[in-house]
Enzyme design. Structure first.
Site, PDB file in Angstrom:
ATOM      1  N   TYR A 288       0.825  -1.220   0.000  1.00  0.00           N
ATOM      2  CA  TYR A 288       0.000   0.000   0.000  1.00  0.00           C
ATOM      3  C   TYR A 288       0.859   1.271   0.000  1.00  0.00           C
ATOM      4  CZ  TYR A 288      -4.707   1.816   0.082  1.00  0.00           C
ATOM      5  OH  TYR A 288      -5.888   2.376  -0.292  1.00  0.00           O
ATOM      6  N   GLU A 295       1.904   6.226  -7.119  1.00  0.00           N
ATOM      7  CA  GLU A 295       0.849   7.124  -7.611  1.00  0.00           C
ATOM      8  C   GLU A 295       1.257   8.583  -7.425  1.00  0.00           C
ATOM      9  OE1 GLU A 295      -2.914   6.130  -5.875  1.00  0.00           O
ATOM     10  OE2 GLU A 295      -2.654   4.019  -6.353  1.00  0.00           O
TER      11      GLU A 295
HETATM   12  C1  LIG Z   1     -11.898  13.102  -6.041  1.00  0.00           C
HETATM   13  C2  LIG Z   1     -11.696  11.837  -5.322  1.00  0.00           C
HETATM   14  C3  LIG Z   1     -11.211  12.031  -3.925  1.00  0.00           C
HETATM   15  C4  LIG Z   1     -10.853  10.775  -3.312  1.00  0.00           C
HETATM   16  C5  LIG Z   1      -9.736  10.879  -2.369  1.00  0.00           C
HETATM   17  C6  LIG Z   1      -8.969   9.699  -2.437  1.00  0.00           C
HETATM   18  C7  LIG Z   1      -7.627   9.748  -1.903  1.00  0.00           C
HETATM   19  C8  LIG Z   1      -7.034   8.466  -2.322  1.00  0.00           C
HETATM   20  C9  LIG Z   1      -5.827   8.077  -1.681  1.00  0.00           C
HETATM   21  C10 LIG Z   1      -5.631   6.582  -1.569  1.00  0.00           C
HETATM   22  C11 LIG Z   1      -5.173   5.979  -2.832  1.00  0.00           C
HETATM   23  C12 LIG Z   1      -5.268   4.498  -2.788  1.00  0.00           C
HETATM   24  C13 LIG Z   1      -4.846   3.958  -4.073  1.00  0.00           C
HETATM   25  C14 LIG Z   1      -4.608   2.516  -4.015  1.00  0.00           C
HETATM   26  C15 LIG Z   1      -3.402   2.005  -4.126  1.00  0.00           C
HETATM   27  C16 LIG Z   1      -3.229   0.571  -4.071  1.00  0.00           C
HETATM   28  O1  LIG Z   1      -4.111  -0.246  -4.174  1.00  0.00           O
HETATM   29  S1  LIG Z   1      -1.652   0.053  -3.874  1.00  0.00           S
HETATM   30  C17 LIG Z   1      -1.672  -1.708  -3.829  1.00  0.00           C
HETATM   31  C18 LIG Z   1      -2.007  -2.279  -2.473  1.00  0.00           C
HETATM   32  N1  LIG Z   1      -3.363  -2.057  -2.159  1.00  0.00           N
HETATM   33  C19 LIG Z   1      -4.040  -2.692  -1.180  1.00  0.00           C
HETATM   34  O2  LIG Z   1      -3.497  -3.531  -0.477  1.00  0.00           O
HETATM   35  C20 LIG Z   1      -5.486  -2.348  -0.940  1.00  0.00           C
HETATM   36  C21 LIG Z   1      -6.398  -3.422  -1.427  1.00  0.00           C
HETATM   37  N2  LIG Z   1      -7.769  -3.029  -1.214  1.00  0.00           N
HETATM   38  C22 LIG Z   1      -8.507  -3.401  -0.157  1.00  0.00           C
HETATM   39  O3  LIG Z   1      -8.075  -4.122   0.685  1.00  0.00           O
HETATM   40  C23 LIG Z   1      -9.955  -2.898  -0.073  1.00  0.00           C
HETATM   41  O4  LIG Z   1     -10.272  -2.244  -1.222  1.00  0.00           O
HETATM   42  C24 LIG Z   1     -10.258  -2.010   1.183  1.00  0.00           C
HETATM   43  C25 LIG Z   1     -11.590  -1.318   1.000  1.00  0.00           C
HETATM   44  C26 LIG Z   1      -9.130  -0.972   1.351  1.00  0.00           C
HETATM   45  C27 LIG Z   1     -10.323  -2.888   2.430  1.00  0.00           C
HETATM   46  O5  LIG Z   1     -11.054  -4.025   2.277  1.00  0.00           O
HETATM   47  P1  LIG Z   1     -12.302  -4.471   3.209  1.00  0.00           P
HETATM   48  O6  LIG Z   1     -13.289  -5.071   2.296  1.00  0.00           O
HETATM   49  O7  LIG Z   1     -12.783  -3.413   4.107  1.00  0.00           O
HETATM   50  O8  LIG Z   1     -11.690  -5.532   4.144  1.00  0.00           O
HETATM   51  P2  LIG Z   1     -11.853  -7.080   4.154  1.00  0.00           P
HETATM   52  O9  LIG Z   1     -11.389  -7.533   5.483  1.00  0.00           O
HETATM   53  O10 LIG Z   1     -11.189  -7.663   2.981  1.00  0.00           O
HETATM   54  O11 LIG Z   1     -13.446  -7.326   3.981  1.00  0.00           O
HETATM   55  C28 LIG Z   1     -14.397  -7.137   5.027  1.00  0.00           C
HETATM   56  C29 LIG Z   1     -15.470  -8.217   4.953  1.00  0.00           C
HETATM   57  O12 LIG Z   1     -16.224  -8.089   3.767  1.00  0.00           O
HETATM   58  C30 LIG Z   1     -16.099  -9.249   2.960  1.00  0.00           C
HETATM   59  N3  LIG Z   1     -15.976  -8.823   1.557  1.00  0.00           N
HETATM   60  C31 LIG Z   1     -15.494  -7.646   1.132  1.00  0.00           C
HETATM   61  N4  LIG Z   1     -15.530  -7.591  -0.203  1.00  0.00           N
HETATM   62  C32 LIG Z   1     -16.041  -8.760  -0.621  1.00  0.00           C
HETATM   63  C33 LIG Z   1     -16.323  -9.297  -1.898  1.00  0.00           C
HETATM   64  N5  LIG Z   1     -16.067  -8.597  -3.022  1.00  0.00           N
HETATM   65  N6  LIG Z   1     -16.841 -10.526  -1.964  1.00  0.00           N
HETATM   66  C34 LIG Z   1     -17.105 -11.259  -0.864  1.00  0.00           C
HETATM   67  N7  LIG Z   1     -16.862 -10.785   0.392  1.00  0.00           N
HETATM   68  C35 LIG Z   1     -16.337  -9.560   0.506  1.00  0.00           C
HETATM   69  C36 LIG Z   1     -14.837  -9.934   3.444  1.00  0.00           C
HETATM   70  O13 LIG Z   1     -14.837 -11.307   3.194  1.00  0.00           O
HETATM   71  C37 LIG Z   1     -14.863  -9.621   4.902  1.00  0.00           C
HETATM   72  O14 LIG Z   1     -15.785 -10.502   5.532  1.00  0.00           O
HETATM   73  P3  LIG Z   1     -15.465 -11.151   6.961  1.00  0.00           P
HETATM   74  O15 LIG Z   1     -14.169 -11.878   6.807  1.00  0.00           O
HETATM   75  O16 LIG Z   1     -16.628 -12.052   7.226  1.00  0.00           O
HETATM   76  O17 LIG Z   1     -15.356 -10.006   7.920  1.00  0.00           O
END
Ligand SMILES: CCCCCCCCCCCCC/C=C/C(=O)SCCNC(=O)CCNC(=O)[C@H](O)C(C)(C)COP(=O)(O)OP(=O)(O)OC[C@H]1O[C@@H](n2cnc3c(N)ncnc32)[C@H](O)[C@@H]1OP(=O)(O)O
Length: 364
Positions: A288, A295
Protein backbone atom coordinates in the site's frame (compact mmCIF):
# COMPACT_ATOMS: atom_id res chain seq x y z
CA UNK A 1 -25.89 -75.38 38.74
CA UNK A 2 -24.40 -72.85 41.25
CA UNK A 3 -26.88 -70.26 42.60
CA UNK A 4 -25.76 -66.67 41.88
CA UNK A 5 -25.10 -64.43 44.95
CA UNK A 6 -26.36 -60.81 44.85
CA UNK A 7 -23.55 -58.27 44.99
CA UNK A 8 -23.13 -54.50 44.73
CA UNK A 9 -21.33 -53.03 41.69
CA UNK A 10 -19.01 -50.02 41.76
CA UNK A 11 -21.05 -46.90 40.99
CA UNK A 12 -19.53 -43.54 39.97
CA UNK A 13 -21.49 -40.32 39.93
CA UNK A 14 -21.33 -36.69 38.79
CA UNK A 15 -23.87 -33.90 38.53
CA UNK A 16 -24.77 -30.76 36.60
CA UNK A 17 -27.34 -28.18 37.66
CA UNK A 18 -30.12 -30.10 35.91
CA UNK A 19 -28.86 -33.69 35.77
CA UNK A 20 -27.25 -36.59 37.60
CA UNK A 21 -24.97 -39.07 35.88
CA UNK A 22 -24.34 -42.57 37.22
CA UNK A 23 -21.82 -44.98 35.74
CA UNK A 24 -22.23 -48.58 36.87
CA UNK A 25 -19.15 -50.74 36.39
CA UNK A 26 -20.80 -53.82 34.93
CA UNK A 27 -20.02 -55.34 31.56
CA UNK A 28 -22.19 -57.58 29.36
CA UNK A 29 -25.32 -56.83 31.37
CA UNK A 30 -28.50 -58.86 31.02
CA UNK A 31 -31.96 -58.60 32.57
CA UNK A 32 -31.42 -54.94 33.38
CA UNK A 33 -34.04 -53.50 35.73
CA UNK A 34 -33.79 -49.82 36.68
CA UNK A 35 -36.68 -48.06 38.35
CA UNK A 36 -37.49 -45.13 40.58
CA UNK A 37 -39.42 -46.08 43.72
CA UNK A 38 -42.00 -43.85 45.30
CA UNK A 39 -39.66 -42.80 48.07
CA UNK A 40 -37.33 -41.10 45.53
CA UNK A 41 -35.04 -44.14 45.53
CA UNK A 42 -33.33 -45.55 42.49
CA UNK A 43 -33.45 -49.34 42.33
CA UNK A 44 -30.90 -51.08 40.08
CA UNK A 45 -30.73 -54.82 39.37
CA UNK A 46 -28.89 -56.67 36.58
CA UNK A 47 -26.80 -59.69 35.74
CA UNK A 48 -23.38 -58.96 34.40
CA UNK A 49 -19.62 -59.09 34.82
CA UNK A 50 -18.45 -56.86 37.65
CA UNK A 51 -15.68 -56.76 40.28
CA UNK A 52 -16.76 -60.20 41.53
CA UNK A 53 -17.07 -61.87 38.15
CA UNK A 54 -20.39 -62.97 36.56
CA UNK A 55 -23.13 -62.41 39.12
CA UNK A 56 -26.35 -60.71 39.87
CA UNK A 57 -25.65 -57.15 41.03
CA UNK A 58 -27.96 -54.65 42.66
CA UNK A 59 -27.99 -51.39 44.58
CA UNK A 60 -30.40 -48.69 45.66
CA UNK A 61 -29.85 -44.99 46.22
CA UNK A 62 -32.23 -42.62 47.97
CA UNK A 63 -31.57 -39.21 46.41
CA UNK A 64 -30.97 -36.05 48.38
CA UNK A 65 -33.73 -34.16 46.56
CA UNK A 66 -36.63 -35.15 44.28
CA UNK A 67 -35.79 -36.32 40.77
CA UNK A 68 -37.97 -36.79 37.70
CA UNK A 69 -39.39 -40.28 37.11
CA UNK A 70 -38.07 -40.60 33.54
CA UNK A 71 -34.69 -42.31 33.72
CA UNK A 72 -32.58 -42.87 30.64
CA UNK A 73 -29.85 -45.45 30.46
CA UNK A 74 -27.45 -46.95 27.96
CA UNK A 75 -25.55 -50.17 28.45
CA UNK A 76 -22.31 -50.65 26.60
CA UNK A 77 -19.94 -53.61 26.64
CA UNK A 78 -18.07 -52.05 29.56
CA UNK A 79 -20.62 -50.22 31.71
CA UNK A 80 -24.16 -48.97 32.22
CA UNK A 81 -24.64 -45.18 31.96
CA UNK A 82 -27.69 -43.74 33.69
CA UNK A 83 -28.96 -40.18 33.34
CA UNK A 84 -31.53 -38.76 35.75
CA UNK A 85 -33.06 -35.28 35.62
CA UNK A 86 -33.39 -33.30 38.84
CA UNK A 87 -36.86 -32.02 39.69
CA UNK A 88 -35.41 -28.54 40.36
CA UNK A 89 -32.33 -27.20 38.62
CA UNK A 90 -29.91 -26.60 41.46
CA UNK A 91 -26.58 -27.78 42.74
CA UNK A 92 -26.67 -30.60 45.32
CA UNK A 93 -24.24 -30.89 48.21
CA UNK A 94 -24.18 -34.66 47.86
CA UNK A 95 -26.02 -37.41 46.00
CA UNK A 96 -27.84 -39.31 48.72
CA UNK A 97 -30.20 -38.43 51.51
CA UNK A 98 -28.09 -40.32 54.00
CA UNK A 99 -25.09 -38.23 54.93
CA UNK A 100 -22.64 -41.11 54.99
CA UNK A 101 -21.61 -42.01 51.47
CA UNK A 102 -22.32 -45.69 50.57
CA UNK A 103 -19.08 -47.67 50.13
CA UNK A 104 -19.83 -48.66 46.53
CA UNK A 105 -20.29 -45.01 45.46
CA UNK A 106 -17.45 -42.72 44.27
CA UNK A 107 -17.12 -39.53 42.19
CA UNK A 108 -16.83 -40.01 38.42
CA UNK A 109 -13.72 -37.94 37.80
CA UNK A 110 -14.10 -38.26 34.02
CA UNK A 111 -17.28 -36.18 34.29
CA UNK A 112 -16.71 -34.38 37.56
CA UNK A 113 -17.08 -30.59 37.66
CA UNK A 114 -17.39 -28.34 40.67
CA UNK A 115 -20.27 -25.91 40.86
CA UNK A 116 -18.53 -22.91 39.25
CA UNK A 117 -17.10 -25.00 36.41
CA UNK A 118 -20.55 -26.45 35.78
CA UNK A 119 -21.97 -22.92 35.69
CA UNK A 120 -19.38 -21.93 33.11
CA UNK A 121 -20.22 -25.01 31.05
CA UNK A 122 -23.90 -24.07 31.26
CA UNK A 123 -23.13 -20.50 30.19
CA UNK A 124 -21.01 -21.69 27.24
CA UNK A 125 -23.87 -23.99 26.13
CA UNK A 126 -26.34 -21.11 26.42
CA UNK A 127 -24.08 -18.83 24.35
CA UNK A 128 -23.64 -21.54 21.72
CA UNK A 129 -27.41 -21.99 21.56
CA UNK A 130 -28.00 -18.24 21.18
CA UNK A 131 -25.33 -18.01 18.46
CA UNK A 132 -26.82 -20.96 16.59
CA UNK A 133 -30.31 -19.47 16.77
CA UNK A 134 -29.11 -16.07 15.57
CA UNK A 135 -27.14 -17.58 12.65
CA UNK A 136 -30.10 -19.80 11.72
CA UNK A 137 -32.56 -16.90 11.87
CA UNK A 138 -30.23 -14.67 9.84
CA UNK A 139 -29.98 -17.36 7.18
CA UNK A 140 -33.73 -18.02 7.32
CA UNK A 141 -34.56 -14.30 7.18
CA UNK A 142 -32.59 -13.75 3.96
CA UNK A 143 -34.17 -15.70 1.11
CA UNK A 144 -31.73 -14.17 -1.42
CA UNK A 145 -28.54 -15.33 0.28
CA UNK A 146 -27.73 -17.83 -2.50
CA UNK A 147 -28.26 -15.19 -5.17
CA UNK A 148 -26.09 -12.66 -3.32
CA UNK A 149 -23.29 -15.18 -2.83
CA UNK A 150 -23.51 -16.18 -6.49
CA UNK A 151 -23.26 -12.57 -7.63
CA UNK A 152 -20.29 -11.83 -5.32
CA UNK A 153 -18.55 -15.01 -6.40
CA UNK A 154 -18.90 -14.09 -10.08
CA UNK A 155 -17.80 -10.50 -9.45
CA UNK A 156 -14.68 -11.66 -7.61
CA UNK A 157 -13.95 -14.29 -10.27
CA UNK A 158 -14.12 -11.73 -13.08
CA UNK A 159 -11.85 -9.33 -11.19
CA UNK A 160 -9.42 -12.12 -10.37
CA UNK A 161 -9.22 -13.16 -14.02
CA UNK A 162 -8.78 -9.54 -15.15
CA UNK A 163 -6.00 -8.71 -12.71
CA UNK A 164 -4.31 -12.09 -13.27
CA UNK A 165 -4.24 -11.36 -16.99
CA UNK A 166 -2.58 -7.98 -16.33
CA UNK A 167 -0.10 -9.44 -13.83
CA UNK A 168 0.91 -12.38 -16.04
CA UNK A 169 1.13 -10.20 -19.17
CA UNK A 170 3.40 -7.69 -17.40
CA UNK A 171 5.56 -10.39 -15.82
CA UNK A 172 6.08 -12.24 -19.11
CA UNK A 173 6.93 -8.99 -20.92
CA UNK A 174 9.33 -8.04 -18.13
CA UNK A 175 11.17 -11.36 -18.53
CA UNK A 176 11.29 -11.12 -22.32
CA UNK A 177 11.91 -7.40 -22.85
CA UNK A 178 13.49 -6.40 -19.55
CA UNK A 179 13.33 -2.65 -18.81
CA UNK A 180 11.96 -1.92 -22.29
CA UNK A 181 8.63 -3.37 -21.14
CA UNK A 182 8.26 -0.43 -18.71
CA UNK A 183 7.54 1.96 -21.56
CA UNK A 184 4.53 0.32 -23.17
CA UNK A 185 2.68 -1.10 -20.16
CA UNK A 186 -0.21 1.27 -20.78
CA UNK A 187 -0.69 0.30 -24.41
CA UNK A 188 -0.67 -3.42 -23.65
CA UNK A 189 -2.77 -3.54 -20.49
CA UNK A 190 -4.84 -0.35 -20.20
CA UNK A 191 -8.01 -1.79 -21.73
CA UNK A 192 -8.15 -4.57 -19.18
CA UNK A 193 -7.27 -2.16 -16.36
CA UNK A 194 -10.07 0.19 -17.51
CA UNK A 195 -12.49 -2.73 -17.43
CA UNK A 196 -11.43 -3.92 -13.96
CA UNK A 197 -11.46 -0.43 -12.47
CA UNK A 198 -14.88 0.38 -13.91
CA UNK A 199 -16.17 -2.87 -12.43
CA UNK A 200 -14.55 -1.92 -9.11
CA UNK A 201 -17.19 0.80 -8.70
CA UNK A 202 -19.35 -2.11 -7.52
CA UNK A 203 -17.04 -2.32 -4.53
CA UNK A 204 -18.52 0.96 -3.34
CA UNK A 205 -22.06 -0.11 -4.25
CA UNK A 206 -21.86 -3.51 -2.52
CA UNK A 207 -21.47 -2.18 1.05
CA UNK A 208 -24.20 0.40 0.35
CA UNK A 209 -26.57 -2.45 -0.57
CA UNK A 210 -25.46 -4.40 2.51
CA UNK A 211 -23.98 -7.19 0.38
CA UNK A 212 -20.58 -7.09 2.13
CA UNK A 213 -19.40 -5.90 5.53
CA UNK A 214 -16.77 -3.56 4.08
CA UNK A 215 -16.84 0.05 5.23
CA UNK A 216 -18.19 2.35 2.50
CA UNK A 217 -15.58 5.03 3.11
CA UNK A 218 -12.39 2.89 2.79
CA UNK A 219 -13.80 1.33 -0.38
CA UNK A 220 -14.63 4.74 -1.80
CA UNK A 221 -11.12 6.10 -1.05
CA UNK A 222 -9.60 3.05 -2.72
CA UNK A 223 -11.73 3.10 -5.88
CA UNK A 224 -11.79 6.89 -6.32
CA UNK A 225 -8.04 7.14 -5.65
CA UNK A 226 -7.17 4.58 -8.30
CA UNK A 227 -9.64 5.97 -10.82
CA UNK A 228 -8.15 9.47 -10.60
CA UNK A 229 -4.75 8.00 -11.46
CA UNK A 230 -6.02 5.68 -14.19
CA UNK A 231 -8.60 7.82 -15.96
CA UNK A 232 -7.34 11.36 -15.32
CA UNK A 233 -3.55 11.14 -15.09
CA UNK A 234 -2.81 8.22 -17.41
CA UNK A 235 -5.98 8.17 -19.50
CA UNK A 236 -6.11 11.86 -20.39
CA UNK A 237 -2.40 12.60 -20.81
CA UNK A 238 -0.77 10.79 -23.68
CA UNK A 239 2.62 11.99 -22.49
CA UNK A 240 2.16 10.03 -19.27
CA UNK A 241 1.25 6.77 -20.99
CA UNK A 242 4.74 5.69 -21.96
CA UNK A 243 6.38 6.53 -18.65
CA UNK A 244 7.83 3.68 -16.51
CA UNK A 245 5.71 4.83 -13.55
CA UNK A 246 2.68 3.19 -15.24
CA UNK A 247 4.44 -0.15 -14.91
CA UNK A 248 5.00 0.26 -11.17
CA UNK A 249 1.47 1.48 -10.45
CA UNK A 250 -0.19 -1.34 -12.44
CA UNK A 251 2.14 -3.99 -11.05
CA UNK A 252 1.51 -2.97 -7.44
CA UNK A 253 -2.27 -2.82 -7.95
CA UNK A 254 -2.46 -6.21 -9.64
CA UNK A 255 -0.12 -7.93 -7.15
CA UNK A 256 -2.51 -7.32 -4.25
CA UNK A 257 -5.63 -8.11 -6.27
CA UNK A 258 -4.55 -11.55 -7.44
CA UNK A 259 -4.65 -12.56 -3.77
CA UNK A 260 -7.54 -10.41 -2.51
CA UNK A 261 -10.17 -11.61 -5.00
CA UNK A 262 -9.54 -15.36 -4.62
CA UNK A 263 -9.67 -14.79 -0.84
CA UNK A 264 -13.17 -13.26 -1.27
CA UNK A 265 -14.19 -16.07 -3.64
CA UNK A 266 -13.33 -18.65 -1.00
CA UNK A 267 -15.17 -16.58 1.64
CA UNK A 268 -18.29 -16.75 -0.58
CA UNK A 269 -18.23 -20.55 -0.41
CA UNK A 270 -17.29 -20.59 3.29
CA UNK A 271 -13.70 -21.76 2.76
CA UNK A 272 -10.51 -20.34 4.13
CA UNK A 273 -6.96 -21.19 3.01
CA UNK A 274 -4.52 -20.13 5.69
CA UNK A 275 -1.73 -19.03 3.32
CA UNK A 276 -4.10 -17.06 1.10
CA UNK A 277 -5.69 -15.35 4.13
CA UNK A 278 -2.26 -14.47 5.43
CA UNK A 279 -1.24 -13.01 2.06
CA UNK A 280 -4.50 -11.01 1.83
CA UNK A 281 -3.99 -9.54 5.28
CA UNK A 282 -0.20 -9.02 5.08
CA UNK A 283 0.83 -8.05 1.53
CA UNK A 284 -0.79 -4.62 1.83
CA UNK A 285 1.74 -3.70 4.54
CA UNK A 286 4.55 -3.15 2.01
CA UNK A 287 2.36 -2.76 -1.10
CA UNK A 288 0.00 0.00 0.00
CA UNK A 289 2.68 2.60 0.84
CA UNK A 290 4.64 1.61 -2.28
CA UNK A 291 1.45 1.90 -4.37
CA UNK A 292 0.63 5.36 -3.03
CA UNK A 293 4.27 6.41 -3.52
CA UNK A 294 4.16 5.28 -7.17
CA UNK A 295 0.85 7.12 -7.61
CA UNK A 296 2.35 10.27 -6.04
CA UNK A 297 5.27 10.08 -8.51
CA UNK A 298 2.72 9.84 -11.36
CA UNK A 299 0.84 12.88 -10.06
CA UNK A 300 4.06 14.90 -9.68
CA UNK A 301 5.21 13.95 -13.19
CA UNK A 302 1.86 15.05 -14.61
CA UNK A 303 1.91 18.56 -13.04
CA UNK A 304 4.07 20.27 -15.73
CA UNK A 305 2.09 18.52 -18.47
CA UNK A 306 -1.20 19.92 -17.12
CA UNK A 307 0.44 23.38 -16.81
CA UNK A 308 1.59 23.18 -20.42
CA UNK A 309 -1.53 21.74 -22.03
CA UNK A 310 -3.97 23.71 -19.80
CA UNK A 311 -6.17 20.60 -19.81
CA UNK A 312 -9.00 20.86 -17.22
CA UNK A 313 -7.83 24.34 -16.23
CA UNK A 314 -10.55 26.57 -14.74
CA UNK A 315 -11.18 29.70 -16.86
CA UNK A 316 -11.04 33.00 -14.94
CA UNK A 317 -12.41 36.49 -15.76
CA UNK A 318 -9.85 38.51 -17.75
CA UNK A 319 -9.10 40.82 -14.77
CA UNK A 320 -7.92 37.84 -12.63
CA UNK A 321 -5.67 36.36 -15.29
CA UNK A 322 -6.09 33.59 -17.77
CA UNK A 323 -7.07 30.39 -15.94
CA UNK A 324 -6.17 28.23 -12.93
CA UNK A 325 -4.17 25.21 -13.94
CA UNK A 326 -5.51 21.78 -12.95
CA UNK A 327 -2.07 21.16 -11.42
CA UNK A 328 -3.19 23.19 -8.36
CA UNK A 329 -6.10 20.76 -7.84
CA UNK A 330 -3.64 17.90 -8.18
CA UNK A 331 -1.32 19.42 -5.59
CA UNK A 332 -4.26 19.45 -3.20
CA UNK A 333 -5.01 15.88 -4.25
CA UNK A 334 -1.43 14.89 -3.31
CA UNK A 335 -2.21 15.86 0.28
CA UNK A 336 -5.51 13.94 0.13
CA UNK A 337 -3.62 10.88 -1.11
CA UNK A 338 -1.50 10.68 2.02
CA UNK A 339 -4.58 11.29 4.17
CA UNK A 340 -6.31 8.46 2.24
CA UNK A 341 -3.26 6.25 2.74
CA UNK A 342 -3.41 6.88 6.48
CA UNK A 343 -7.18 6.14 6.69
CA UNK A 344 -6.96 2.92 4.67
CA UNK A 345 -3.76 1.75 6.33
CA UNK A 346 -5.48 2.07 9.70
CA UNK A 347 -8.59 0.32 8.34
CA UNK A 348 -6.59 -2.60 6.94
CA UNK A 349 -4.58 -2.85 10.17
CA UNK A 350 -7.84 -3.13 12.15
CA UNK A 351 -9.21 -5.73 9.69
CA UNK A 352 -6.00 -7.75 10.10
CA UNK A 353 -6.16 -7.56 13.90
CA UNK A 354 -9.87 -8.50 13.91
CA UNK A 355 -9.28 -11.44 11.56
CA UNK A 356 -6.42 -12.89 13.59
CA UNK A 357 -8.07 -12.18 16.96
CA UNK A 358 -11.31 -13.97 15.99
CA UNK A 359 -9.39 -16.91 14.49
CA UNK A 360 -7.38 -17.29 17.70
CA UNK A 361 -10.60 -17.25 19.74
CA UNK A 362 -12.11 -19.95 17.51
CA UNK A 363 -9.04 -22.17 18.00
CA UNK A 364 -9.14 -21.92 21.86
C1 LIG B 1 -11.90 13.10 -6.04
C2 LIG B 1 -11.70 11.84 -5.32
C3 LIG B 1 -11.21 12.03 -3.93
C4 LIG B 1 -10.85 10.77 -3.31
C5 LIG B 1 -9.74 10.88 -2.37
C6 LIG B 1 -8.97 9.70 -2.44
C7 LIG B 1 -7.63 9.75 -1.90
C8 LIG B 1 -7.03 8.47 -2.32
C9 LIG B 1 -5.83 8.08 -1.68
C10 LIG B 1 -5.63 6.58 -1.57
C11 LIG B 1 -5.17 5.98 -2.83
C12 LIG B 1 -5.27 4.50 -2.79
C13 LIG B 1 -4.85 3.96 -4.07
C14 LIG B 1 -4.61 2.52 -4.01
C15 LIG B 1 -3.40 2.00 -4.13
C16 LIG B 1 -3.23 0.57 -4.07
O1 LIG B 1 -4.11 -0.25 -4.17
S1 LIG B 1 -1.65 0.05 -3.87
C17 LIG B 1 -1.67 -1.71 -3.83
C18 LIG B 1 -2.01 -2.28 -2.47
N1 LIG B 1 -3.36 -2.06 -2.16
C19 LIG B 1 -4.04 -2.69 -1.18
O2 LIG B 1 -3.50 -3.53 -0.48
C20 LIG B 1 -5.49 -2.35 -0.94
C21 LIG B 1 -6.40 -3.42 -1.43
N2 LIG B 1 -7.77 -3.03 -1.21
C22 LIG B 1 -8.51 -3.40 -0.16
O3 LIG B 1 -8.07 -4.12 0.68
C23 LIG B 1 -9.95 -2.90 -0.07
O4 LIG B 1 -10.27 -2.24 -1.22
C24 LIG B 1 -10.26 -2.01 1.18
C25 LIG B 1 -11.59 -1.32 1.00
C26 LIG B 1 -9.13 -0.97 1.35
C27 LIG B 1 -10.32 -2.89 2.43
O5 LIG B 1 -11.05 -4.03 2.28
P1 LIG B 1 -12.30 -4.47 3.21
O6 LIG B 1 -13.29 -5.07 2.30
O7 LIG B 1 -12.78 -3.41 4.11
O8 LIG B 1 -11.69 -5.53 4.14
P2 LIG B 1 -11.85 -7.08 4.15
O9 LIG B 1 -11.39 -7.53 5.48
O10 LIG B 1 -11.19 -7.66 2.98
O11 LIG B 1 -13.45 -7.33 3.98
C28 LIG B 1 -14.40 -7.14 5.03
C29 LIG B 1 -15.47 -8.22 4.95
O12 LIG B 1 -16.22 -8.09 3.77
C30 LIG B 1 -16.10 -9.25 2.96
N3 LIG B 1 -15.98 -8.82 1.56
C31 LIG B 1 -15.49 -7.65 1.13
N4 LIG B 1 -15.53 -7.59 -0.20
C32 LIG B 1 -16.04 -8.76 -0.62
C33 LIG B 1 -16.32 -9.30 -1.90
N5 LIG B 1 -16.07 -8.60 -3.02
N6 LIG B 1 -16.84 -10.53 -1.96
C34 LIG B 1 -17.11 -11.26 -0.86
N7 LIG B 1 -16.86 -10.78 0.39
C35 LIG B 1 -16.34 -9.56 0.51
C36 LIG B 1 -14.84 -9.93 3.44
O13 LIG B 1 -14.84 -11.31 3.19
C37 LIG B 1 -14.86 -9.62 4.90
O14 LIG B 1 -15.78 -10.50 5.53
P3 LIG B 1 -15.46 -11.15 6.96
O15 LIG B 1 -14.17 -11.88 6.81
O16 LIG B 1 -16.63 -12.05 7.23
O17 LIG B 1 -15.36 -10.01 7.92
Amino acid sequence: MVAMQTLTPHVYWAQRHAELYLRVELSDTKNLDISLQENNTLQFRAQGHGAKGDNEYEFSLEFLEPVRPEISHKSTQRQVDIKIRKQEERWWDRLTLQEKKPLFLAPDFDRWLDESDAEMELQAKEEEKINRISVESRVRKDPYIGLKRGYLFMYNLVQFLGFSWIFVNMTVRLFILGQDSFYDTFHTTADMMYFCQMMAVLEVVNPLLGLVKTGFFPAMIQVAGRNVILFVIFGCLEDMQNKPVVFFVFYLWSTIEIFRYPFYMLACIGTDWKLLTWLRYSLWIPLYPLGVLAEAVAVIQSLPIFDETRLFSIPLPAVLGNSISFSYTLQLYLILMFLGLFINFRHLYKQRKRRYRSRKRKVQ
